[in-house]
Every structure is written in C-alpha cells, then in structure tokens.
Design an enzyme around this catalytic site. Sequence first.
Site, mmCIF file in Angstrom:
data_model
loop_
_atom_site.group_PDB
_atom_site.id
_atom_site.type_symbol
_atom_site.label_atom_id
_atom_site.label_comp_id
_atom_site.label_asym_id
_atom_site.label_seq_id
_atom_site.Cartn_x
_atom_site.Cartn_y
_atom_site.Cartn_z
ATOM 1 N N THR A 82 0.821 -1.208 0.000
ATOM 2 C CA THR A 82 0.000 0.000 0.000
ATOM 3 C C THR A 82 0.861 1.266 0.000
ATOM 4 O O THR A 82 0.532 2.254 -0.664
ATOM 5 C CB THR A 82 -0.943 0.012 1.215
ATOM 6 O OG1 THR A 82 -1.846 -1.086 1.109
ATOM 7 C CG2 THR A 82 -1.736 1.304 1.304
ATOM 8 N N THR A 129 -4.506 -1.426 -4.048
ATOM 9 C CA THR A 129 -3.129 -1.923 -3.955
ATOM 10 C C THR A 129 -3.074 -3.396 -4.327
ATOM 11 O O THR A 129 -2.093 -3.862 -4.929
ATOM 12 C CB THR A 129 -2.589 -1.732 -2.520
ATOM 13 O OG1 THR A 129 -2.479 -0.336 -2.249
ATOM 14 C CG2 THR A 129 -1.237 -2.400 -2.330
ATOM 15 N N ASN A 130 -4.146 -4.120 -4.006
ATOM 16 C CA ASN A 130 -4.116 -5.574 -4.147
ATOM 17 C C ASN A 130 -4.213 -6.073 -5.572
ATOM 18 O O ASN A 130 -4.027 -7.264 -5.828
ATOM 19 C CB ASN A 130 -5.233 -6.190 -3.306
ATOM 20 C CG ASN A 130 -5.114 -5.796 -1.855
ATOM 21 O OD1 ASN A 130 -4.075 -5.300 -1.423
ATOM 22 N ND2 ASN A 130 -6.181 -5.994 -1.087
ATOM 23 N N THR A 156 35.924 -38.084 -12.814
ATOM 24 C CA THR A 156 34.704 -38.304 -12.046
ATOM 25 C C THR A 156 35.086 -38.354 -10.578
ATOM 26 O O THR A 156 36.072 -38.994 -10.210
ATOM 27 C CB THR A 156 34.009 -39.624 -12.442
ATOM 28 O OG1 THR A 156 34.914 -40.718 -12.265
ATOM 29 C CG2 THR A 156 33.549 -39.582 -13.894
ATOM 30 N N SER A 189 46.217 -11.151 -3.951
ATOM 31 C CA SER A 189 46.624 -11.194 -2.550
ATOM 32 C C SER A 189 47.294 -9.897 -2.150
ATOM 33 O O SER A 189 47.961 -9.245 -2.952
ATOM 34 C CB SER A 189 47.591 -12.364 -2.326
ATOM 35 O OG SER A 189 48.113 -12.335 -1.009
ATOM 36 N N SER A 190 47.102 -9.554 -0.869
ATOM 37 C CA SER A 190 47.797 -8.388 -0.319
ATOM 38 C C SER A 190 49.147 -8.778 0.269
ATOM 39 O O SER A 190 49.920 -7.907 0.670
ATOM 40 C CB SER A 190 46.930 -7.745 0.765
ATOM 41 O OG SER A 190 46.694 -8.680 1.811
#
Length: 451
Positions: A98, A138-139, A184, A315-316
């Site tokens: 609503t 609204t519905n 597999t 990577s840091s």
Amino acid sequence: MYREEHDSVGKLNIPGEAYYGVNAQRAMDNFQITQMKLDPVLVESLIEIKKACALTNMELGELDPKVGEAILAVADEMLAGNLIGQMIVDPIQGGAGTSTNMNINEVIANRAIELLGGEKGDYDLVSPNDHVNKGQSTNDVYPSSGKLTILKLADMFLKTLEELAVSFEEKAQEFAHVKKMGRTQLSDAVPITLGAEFHAYYMVTKRNIKRLAAVRDEVRSLNMGGTAIGTGISAHEAFPVTVNKHLNELTGLNLEVAEDLVDGTQNIESFGVVADCLKTIGLSCSKIANDIRLLSSGPRTGFGEILIPARQNGSSIMPGKINPVIPEVVNQAAFLAAGNSVTVAMAVEGGQLELNAFEPVIFHKIIESFRVLDNSLMTFNTNCVKGIKANEERCRELLERSTYLTTALAAHIGYDEASTITKESLRDNKTVPQVAREHGVSEEILAAIME
C-alpha cells in the site's frame, strides 16, 4: 517550508516542495528497512499501470477528461525520468504494498494539481485515491506491477544468457581438438576433449534459456480490476478487459486478464516458480564456475588445463598471485539466488485467505536475483569465458601420465598386461606410453588410444 496533510491517523507536516504526501511520508518514517530505493523497472511498471488505468477510466466515462489528461501528462513525464526521486518508500514494507501504491498515487496527483493550476496538497482538484487510484486497489496494482517487472527483467536476462551460450559454443569449437583426461569424483576417469566439456556448458545454458522463456508465462495473467479481493468492488465491470488492452498497447508484453480474479488475488505461487527458475539457473552456472576454477587451478600445482584472464591481484601478501575472482562472483550470485528462493517460498506460503501481504519482500528478492545473476553472468562472459585459452601442453602431459589410459589399452593388449603396465607406471613414476613402449606396444596402438 511545510504543508499540512492529514489521513485517518491524523495530521502530518510534509515538505512543501515534495510531490509525495502523507501516506508516503508515514511509510518512510516507519520502514527504514533496506534503506534502498524501489527498483527503477518496478517504478516504471507502476507508472504504466497508472497511465493505463487513467486511459481506461476515461474510456469508460469514469474520470473527468480534464483530470485524466493531467494524469496522463504526469505519467509521461515520469516515464521520461522526471520525479522518480519522489518515490521514497523502502522496498520492504508492511501493508502488502500500500505504501508504494500510495506513493505513486500522491506524486501523480500533486504534479497533476500543478498542471491544472493548483497547489500541491489540494486534493479536491486531483485526489490520489479518488482519481489516480480510481477502479483500483493496492491488491491488484501492486502484484500486477511486480509481474510487469519480472517480464521486463526476464527479457533482459535472456539476452545475457544467450550471449553466454554463444561464447560457450565458440569455445567448444575452438577446443574441439584438445584431448585431455576426464574426471569423475575428482579422480581420473577416461579421455575427453576440452571442447566436449565446453559444449556441455553450452547445452545447460540453452536449457536455462528455455526455462526462463517458459516461466514468463507464469506471470502474464493480471488481476487488474479485481480491486481489493478479486470481486471487482468499486471498479467498472469492463475495467479488467479495458485496462488489459491499454497495458498491452503501452508495454507489448502480451498480458492476459486472470481467468478468476479472486484466485489471481489470493494465490501467488507463480512468484515461487519464478524464484525457483532463477535459483536453478544460478546453481547450474555456479557449477560451471566451479569447473573453470578447478581446470584453471595452479599455475604450478593445480590442474592448469585452461588459462583464464588475469583480472586483478589476488593477494595483499603473496606477490604475483592471481585468483579466479570472476568465477567466484558467479558462485556468490548463485548462493544469493538460492537463498532468495527460500525467502520467496516462505512468503508465498505466508498468505492468508483473500490476500498475500508479503509481496514486498517477494518482489525485492526476485528483482535482486535477476539483477545479481544478470550482472554476474555478464562479467563472467566478458571478463572470463571469452578470454579462456587451452593449455594444450598441460592437457597432454596429464593425459599421458594418467594410468587410466590403460583402460583403452586393455582392449588392444588384454587386461592382465594392461594391469602390469599400470603398476609399473605408478611404481616408476613414468607415463603409461613410456612403460607401454618398454613392453613392446606399437606406436600405432599408442596413437589410437591417444586420439
């Protein structure tokens, strides 16, 4: 500067420059939940519905043409991108939507009042409820806007999937000659081509395209004209058919009137079907992303059978490290879509009697799944799949080192002799072809099993 507006709860001051009114203001005060804005496609769909309703009411003689023309002018302004910032309510809200419906009603009404020479808030001139929302609830408005949004986002996502399918098919052809070891349960199995693996990715993507194309039919049926609970109270008896005509003219979405408007208002399992479809697409794409992460793992200690584009530092702390960041984001998008499917399922089940009050979270999560999957698969295609290269030397090395070549060899020299070659290959850390040559196996036979 403020103007005073009132509703059944009481009086409230609204910013003087605002086009929204008391209902939207209360919703903004009550529902700071996601702190996000409504999706622009959902807003567009709401505007199209309001425009179609004004055209319908004018055609049926239910709306003063002067007021109707002002509403149409505002709808066109908003479809051109104006006043969208006046849609202030949170996507997740109590009240079955609503707040969203009244937000759009108030914005259209207040701008229409201006066009007619009045001042914002003078709802005797143009009323959000009596004029903009005439013949509606609204519905029926809110679920219909969600369905229009899903149809539009599905068409957008289909294009992304089709482009991804083309890329997989091109890679299947490019890698058709690259023979490698199939696996597999992550263990060596029998030979396959890299092209065959990528063709399988093409096939599942094509199935996903068919699934998504088919699921659009779940949401073409609208309950517009059903108003509050599907009985059509307060709407002209010709409203459903007439508004559907105008909506199709505006959108081209091939919409239909619900066969039973009460059912169309009560039951919204179609949204669960849509969410499940998106989950399935996400999961299958995530499996492909997992494969590509494995096949590209390394560069020295993994499979290393394909090379994916280096997109950024990984990577840091580890210099030069590159991670499969693009496939990883596909995985995360799939996790999100799977979780959203659960949320939608719970909300679909949570409806009671003549209405489901939980459509706000349903639409928020379905839209989120569409957006995140679409964006992740676009970057997957552009920044990963299109740039994949075959590491042919590595593929051949692993193929020759695999003892499972003796499965093919056994057909030529017998099970016992092939078993002996397998054991020696493992014991002496030699390739199967090396040991086979030592046992007198001809080059013709070796060439045959390596093809």
